[in-house]
Structure formats: structure tokens, C-alpha cells
Enzyme design. Structure first.
Site, short mmCIF file in Angstrom:
data_model
loop_
_atom_site.label_atom_id
_atom_site.label_comp_id
_atom_site.label_asym_id
_atom_site.label_seq_id
_atom_site.Cartn_x
_atom_site.Cartn_y
_atom_site.Cartn_z
CG HIS A 191 22.27 33.79 99.99
ND1 HIS A 191 21.23 34.43 100.64
CD2 HIS A 191 21.71 32.79 99.28
CE1 HIS A 191 20.10 33.86 100.31
NE2 HIS A 191 20.35 32.84 99.50
CG HIS A 208 20.78 31.95 104.21
ND1 HIS A 208 21.66 31.70 103.17
CD2 HIS A 208 19.69 31.18 103.96
CE1 HIS A 208 21.13 30.79 102.36
NE2 HIS A 208 19.94 30.47 102.81
CB CYS A 260 9.14 26.94 89.59
SG CYS A 260 9.34 27.51 91.29
CG HIS A 311 13.48 27.76 92.16
ND1 HIS A 311 12.49 27.36 93.02
CD2 HIS A 311 14.59 27.94 92.91
CE1 HIS A 311 12.99 27.27 94.25
NE2 HIS A 311 14.26 27.62 94.21
CE LYS A 351 14.58 34.26 93.63
NZ LYS A 351 13.63 33.25 93.19
ZN ZN Z 1 10.82 26.26 92.49
#
Ligand code: ZN
Length: 477
Positions: free
Chosen positions: A18, A21, A144, A147, A298
Site C-alpha cells: 500500500h 510501503h 494493542c 492494532h 489508517k
Molecule cells: Zn499489534
């Protein structure tokens, strides 16, 4: 003059590339090309992290054998070379390259010989997205921070690395700047992490959990090497024989890693500790970029072609895409991408700015002097190369491209002020000055927009005769 070894992080191949990168690859490419432009030898490495457990999970979900799934996605990363005009010298794949497997094994044995591994029963909270254990205190509302999902409790018997042994050495490297982390805010974060105390690190996983995918622990085939330990090693395993001496072990190499902010501690703490343990030289610089969002979301969560760098490059060209990534992405803080911002920036700076400057200059030269220039006056913006050097050294590529934009503005203003189209006595001097300035700008543009720089340099020529004007950039809006 020091040479430069520059790397990107190696992405997981659980999904196609994506725009994030693309950002990192283009940034590293600029560093390599800038070094080469200044006559410094440079080597640019990128590749893929094939051994992550999340690749295994994604392959299973797609119903494709892991090796086949990983091959297919790794090829899509390698194929970014054309659409993004990248100049990497080497591309390493952690599953397919034998040099990597044998290199990781050798590094593991070196750390083992140092007495830095021990077996321990471990219980922890594991985020599969990060491929790491999180301390409860580091979670945000039990989730997290990268994430936003609750990590799973995992109990297993793993090999541990005595990271705690290297606390003082890592702290000294970071505090002295011998290992530099840019921008400074990222350095402060990692310093705080080290000062809070380094706990030993789990560095293996049961082979059963990974379905046998990954690199086995030497002399303990029931365990595979933790994917981060394996992945970090790529910077070194890519360099074999004389290349290792030339690009890693030599005192005259600046070893530079370009990474995203989410993995700073892996590069600024775990990686140098691994190298200290193995008795190898450490990296010199860790350059950290923030994240891109797309329409406020994101990137990893956005879907569709809006974030596909190959599609963006096909529709707008590598120049426009690179220019946006380099001139609008903030060195600190996340930047939001929209196609309208890309179009606006390219039209304003490239088509209307630089393209127009070169076009009007060459048109004047041909209309009034058959493209033949008298004399060789000094170019405007004599400080441009030094300004770019400073910005690139500070990893502020927005400032570097800003300096080019500034030089274009200066030259356009100079033309407006001297009004050569009215054929004043200063016509020849004005024209030659602006041609010299355009040549300087085209040269300085090379690391940022290599394709455009080539087109402009061929139009501008280098001697008294200049080429005929052709629009160097198409208008996108
Ligand atoms: Zn994570």
C-alpha cells in the site's frame, strides 16, 4: 568520503503493498540517489519478511499453500521498482534466499556461544498483528496500541535472549548519539523505553504454532526463530563475503535504516543488542517516518485502489506520486493522503512551477537566439545544493523538496522582473542565467524525481545549445 548502506524495513507479505510501503521505499531511494549524486558510493537494500506467522494465517485464509502465497505477494513488492522509479541494488526474501537462512543461523550461534540464550516457560499477551508480546501496562484500554485489538494470552516454552545484559551499552549508544535516531522525538521515546529497564526477550516460537514455517532454532528443531529476530538479520545476511566487509564491517560506511515509527524499538534497541551479542558492528542511523492516513483512516484498514501505489503511479505517473510523498509528508505527525492533494501539489509545483519555468526559458532561447546561449553566467540559488544536503542529513525530505520549489520561484520571479521578452540589452545575460539555474535545479531534482530530471536535463542540454521546449509535466487536473 563515507559510503552509504541504506535499507527499508522488510514488510510482511500477508497483503499487497500500500501507499505506506511506497513512502518508505521512495524515502530510502532518495537517500541512495542523493549519495550517488554527491559521488558517495551507495547500496540500497529492500526485500520482504516472508516468515511472519501472519503470512501463514493469511495464506490459510486464502486457501493457498504458504510458499505460493508468499511468492506471489513478494513479487508485487519487488515489482514496485518500475512504477516508483526505485534504484534498489538488492532485494532479499527471508524464506526464499538461502543466504538469509544460513546467515540467521550463524548469528544465532554467535549469540548462543556468548551465553545469551536460555529456555523459559513464558506467559504473555501476544498481538499477532505486531508479532510481539505486549506488557499489560503498554496496552491502551487492554488493546494493542498499533492494532486496536486485544492481544491473546499465550503460554509456551521459548528461548529467551538476555537483552537485559545490554541495557547500559544501548543506553550509552543512544545518549551519545553514536546510534542516532531521527527525528529527535522518536529518540526521546526510545530512550524512555530503555531507561525504564530492558527485560529479556522471547526469541523463539513452537514450530507447531507456525505449521513449520520459518527458520528452525539451531539444534532445537521443535522451535522456530522469532520472526523479528529473523527479519532484522536481513540487513546483514543480504551482504555476503566481500559485500559484508565493504557495506557493513568497514569503518567508512554509514549504516542507515529507514523505518516506520511503530518498529523503532526493534531497530534502536533489539537489533543493536543482537549485534553486540554476536560481536558485529551496529547501525549508525535509524530514520523514522510517521504514518499516512487516507481520507482520515489508517492505511492498513483502508481498502481499494486509492491506496494502491501501482494504480496511483499508472494514473498520475511516478513523478507526481513521488513528489507528493516527498513534499507533503510531514517529518513528524501523520499525514493524510487524498488524490486531490496529490493533483494540486503536482500541478502547482511541477506543471505550473518547474515545467513552466523551463518551457518559457527554452521558448525565449529558440524564438530569439535559435537556442544558442552566449557565455556561461552564474546560476541563481547558489546555496541550493548545501540546503538540500542539510535537509537530507536531517531526514527532512519535505524541507529538501521545499528548497527546490523555492529555487523555481526565485527563477520565475527573476524572469518576471527582467522581462527578457521585451528584448532589453540584458536579454542574453538574463537568458543564460535562467538556463544555468534550470540546469542546477534539474541536477538537484535527480534524487527526488529521477524520471523528470532526465527529461529536463535532455531538454536543457549542457553546452551552449539548448533543446527545443516540450512540456515536461502534464497537467493532472
Ligand atoms: Zn499489534
Amino acid at each position: 568520503m563515507t559510503s552509504l548502506y541504506v535499507t527499508t524495513a522488510i514488510p510482511y507479505v500477508n497483503a499487497p503493498p500500500h501507499l505506506g510501503h511506497a513512502l518508505e521505499l521512495v524515502q530510502a531511494d532518495v537517500l541512495a540517489r542523493h549519495a550517488r549524486l554527491r559521488g558517495r558510493p551507495a547500496r540500497f537494500l529492500t526485500g520482504t519478511d516472508d516468515n511472519a506467522l501472519k503470512n501463514v494465517t493469511a495464506a490459510r485464509a486464502a486457501g493457498v499453500p504458504v510458499a505460493e502465497f508468499v511468492d506471489r505477494n513478494a513479487a508485487r513488492f519487488r515489482d514496485l521498482r518500475g512504477p516508483l522509479s526505485l534504484s534498489f541494488d538488492d532485494f532479499i526474501r527471508t524464506s526464499a534466499d538461502e543466504r538469509h537462512r544460513s546467515g540467521v543461523t550463524a548469528l544465532w550461534r554467535a549469540c548462543a556461544a556468548r551465553g545469551d540464550f536460555y529456555l523459559r516457560e513464558y506467559r504473555g499477551l501476544y498481538c499477532g498483528g505486531c508479532e510481539q508480546f505486549w506488557a499489560a501496562a503498554e496496552l491502551v484500554d487492554g488493546r494493542c496500541p498499533e492494532h486496536g485489538v486485544a492481544p491473546a494470552p499465550v503460554t509456551e516454552r521459548n528461548w529467551f535472549f538476555r537483552l537485559s545484559r545490554y541495557q547500559e551499552q544501548i543506553l550509552a549508544l543512544l545518549e551519545s548519539g553514536a546510534l542516532s535516531v531521527e527525528p529527535a522525538a522518536r529518540r526521546e521515546e526510545v530512550l524512555a523505553f530503555v531507561r525504564a529497564g530492558l527485560a529479556d526477550l522471547s526469541v523463539s516460537r513452537p514450530a507447531s504454532r507456525a505449521g513449520g514455517w520459518g527458520i528452525p532454532v539451531p539444534d532445537d528443531p521443535g522451535q522456530i526463530i522469532y520472526v523479528w529476530w529473523d527479519a532484522l538479520a536481513n540487513y546483514l545476511t543480504a551482504l555476503e563475503g566481500a559485500d559484508y566487509d565493504r557495506w557493513w564491517a568497514a569503518g567508512s560506511v554509514e549504516r542507515t535504516h529507514v523505518i516506520g515509527k511503530g518498529i523503532t524499538r526493534f531497530h534502536a534497541v533489539y537489533w543493536p543488542a543482537l549485534l553486540l551479542s554476536a560481536g558485529r558492528p551496529r547501525p549508525d542511523r535509524i530514520l523514522v517516518h510517521d504514518y499516512l492516513t487516507v481520507d482520515g483512516a489508517k492505511l492498513s484498514k483502508s481498502a481499494g485502489h486509492a491506496v494502491d501505489p501501482v494504480d496511483l503511479a499508472a494514473r498520475y505517473g511516478p513523478d507526481a506520486l513521488r513528489w507528493w510523498l516527498l513534499s507533503e509528508v510531514a517529518p513528524l505527525g501523520d499525514t493524510d493522503f487524498t488524490e486531490s492533494r496529490l493533483i494540486r501539489r503536482a500541478d502547482q509545483d511541477l506543471a505550473n512551477g518547474l515545467g513552466n519555468l523551463v518551457n518559457r526559458t527554452l521558448t525565449l532561447a529558440h524564438r530569439h537566439r535559435q537556442g544558442l546561449l552566449p557565455g556561461t553566467p552564474e546560476a541563481l540559488s547558489p546555496d541550493l545544493p548545501a540546503t538540500i544536503d542539510r535537509a537530507v542529513a536531517a531526514f527532512d525530505l519535505r524541507a529538501a523538496t521545499g528548497a527546490i520549489r523555492e529555487a523555481v520561484t526565485t527563477a520565475n520571479r527573476y524572469l518576471d522582473y527582467r522581462r527578457p521578452w521585451e528584448l532589453p540589452p540584458s536579454f542574453d545575460t538574463t537568458l543564460a542565467t535562467v538556463v544555468a539555474t534550470c540546469r542546477r535545479i534539474a541536477t538537484e531534482l535527480t534524487p527526488f524525481l529521477p524520471d523528470a530530471a532526465t527529461r529536463l536535463k535532455s531538454q536543457l542540454g549542457s553546452g551552449p545549445q539548448v533543446g527545443t521546449p516540450t512540456p515536461a509535466f502534464r497537467r493532472l487536473s
